[in-house]
Motif scaffolding. Structure first.
Motif, PDB file in Angstrom:
ATOM      1  N   LEU A 102      32.112  35.905  29.905  1.00 48.56           N
ATOM      2  CA  LEU A 102      33.364  35.253  30.282  1.00 48.56           C
ATOM      3  C   LEU A 102      34.514  36.231  30.506  1.00 48.56           C
ATOM      4  O   LEU A 102      35.161  36.205  31.557  1.00 48.56           O
ATOM      5  CB  LEU A 102      33.759  34.201  29.244  1.00 48.56           C
ATOM      6  N   LEU A 103      34.794  37.076  29.531  1.00 47.01           N
ATOM      7  CA  LEU A 103      35.920  37.999  29.683  1.00 47.01           C
ATOM      8  C   LEU A 103      35.712  39.008  30.814  1.00 47.01           C
ATOM      9  O   LEU A 103      36.653  39.247  31.586  1.00 47.01           O
ATOM     10  CB  LEU A 103      36.243  38.686  28.354  1.00 47.01           C
ATOM     11  N   PRO A 104      34.509  39.584  30.972  1.00 49.34           N
ATOM     12  CA  PRO A 104      34.322  40.451  32.152  1.00 49.34           C
ATOM     13  C   PRO A 104      34.494  39.690  33.472  1.00 49.34           C
ATOM     14  O   PRO A 104      35.074  40.220  34.423  1.00 49.34           O
ATOM     15  CB  PRO A 104      32.892  40.970  31.992  1.00 49.34           C
ATOM     16  N   PHE A 105      34.015  38.453  33.523  1.00 47.80           N
ATOM     17  CA  PHE A 105      34.168  37.647  34.740  1.00 47.80           C
ATOM     18  C   PHE A 105      35.641  37.430  35.054  1.00 47.80           C
ATOM     19  O   PHE A 105      36.076  37.611  36.196  1.00 47.80           O
ATOM     20  CB  PHE A 105      33.458  36.300  34.579  1.00 47.80           C
ATOM     21  N   THR A 106      36.426  37.043  34.043  1.00 47.49           N
ATOM     22  CA  THR A 106      37.849  36.793  34.301  1.00 47.49           C
ATOM     23  C   THR A 106      38.579  38.080  34.671  1.00 47.49           C
ATOM     24  O   THR A 106      39.502  38.049  35.483  1.00 47.49           O
ATOM     25  CB  THR A 106      38.533  36.106  33.099  1.00 47.49           C
ATOM     26  N   TRP A 107      38.161  39.201  34.099  1.00 45.80           N
ATOM     27  CA  TRP A 107      38.766  40.480  34.472  1.00 45.80           C
ATOM     28  C   TRP A 107      38.470  40.794  35.935  1.00 45.80           C
ATOM     29  O   TRP A 107      39.356  41.233  36.669  1.00 45.80           O
ATOM     30  CB  TRP A 107      38.288  41.612  33.569  1.00 45.80           C
ATOM     31  N   ILE A 108      37.241  40.581  36.358  1.00 41.57           N
ATOM     32  CA  ILE A 108      36.872  40.851  37.760  1.00 41.57           C
ATOM     33  C   ILE A 108      37.658  39.947  38.701  1.00 41.57           C
ATOM     34  O   ILE A 108      38.181  40.402  39.723  1.00 41.57           O
ATOM     35  CB  ILE A 108      35.344  40.695  37.960  1.00 41.57           C
ATOM     36  N   GLN A 153      41.496  31.059  26.877  1.00 42.89           N
ATOM     37  CA  GLN A 153      40.657  30.097  26.165  1.00 42.89           C
ATOM     38  C   GLN A 153      39.396  30.780  25.643  1.00 42.89           C
ATOM     39  O   GLN A 153      38.895  30.433  24.580  1.00 42.89           O
ATOM     40  CB  GLN A 153      40.305  28.897  27.048  1.00 42.89           C
ATOM     41  N   GLY A 154      38.896  31.767  26.376  1.00 49.46           N
ATOM     42  CA  GLY A 154      37.769  32.558  25.890  1.00 49.46           C
ATOM     43  C   GLY A 154      38.128  33.308  24.617  1.00 49.46           C
ATOM     44  O   GLY A 154      37.327  33.385  23.677  1.00 49.46           O
TER      45      GLY A 154
END
Length: 190
Positions: A102-108, A153-154
């Protein structure tokens, strides 16, 4: 540990508030779409800006309520292993999922959309359609909002996992407890 619970409540409260506000756009989408159809078929006329409007409302709504959906556990999940798992196992699965996916996805999403959004703001981008709506740059900003709200939220989910794994499930806010149904989550968040 109470600070962690307070952070979880703050993040969840923000997503709950924004989710409840922006979910009303669904009504606007239906009304605008209905109006477009009536104008087209009953009066043989249409307005490009109205067609843009219901598409833009749709984009704004779905990006703004993504964190709310994550709070309510309304996202798609393969429940073969998760549903029967204990709260501690769920906390481990959530922590791994947040940190690894989740966090890597949102960063990307944030990293790659920022130049796109900045460029749109640079020349106040409008609809590509003649007669369309101005302000496309504002709609594109919702991509950044999506990444931030889902990432927050993550973080709340990760902190919930910390509380559960630390044996302090009693500090987990009611809106974030395991074993609650989505309707119960909405009620607990109020």
């Amino acid at each position: 540990m109470t600070l962690i619970a307070a952070i979880i409540r703050l993040i969840s409260g923000i997503n709950n508030l924004l989710g409840r506000i922006f979910s009303w756009l669904a009504l606007g989408i239906v009304l605008v779409c209905f109006t477009v159809v009536v104008l087209r078929y009953a009066f043989a006329t249409s307005f490009v800006w109205m067609q843009d409007l219901y598409i833009w409302l749709n984009g704004a709504m779905f990006t703004a309520v993504a964190g709310f959906a994550l709070l309510r556990d309304d996202h798609v999940r393969v429940d073969i292993f998760y549903r029967p798992a204990s709260d501690r196992q769920k906390a481990v699965i959530d922590a791994i999922g947040v940190v690894v996916f989740l966090l890597p996805f949102t960063w990307i999403v944030y990293r790659y959309s920022m130049p796109f959004v900045t460029r749109a703001w640079g020349y106040y981008e409008a609809s590509a359609n003649v007669g369309g709506m101005p302000g496309l740059f504002i709609l594109k900003s919702f991509i950044i909002g999506f990444a931030v709200l889902v990432a927050l939220q993550g973080v709340a989910m990760l902190l919930r996992s910390v509380l559960v794994l630390g044996g302090r499930q009693d500090l987990v806010p009611a809106a974030m407890r395991y074993g609650r149904k989505a309707d119960d989550l909405a009620e607990a968040a109020r």
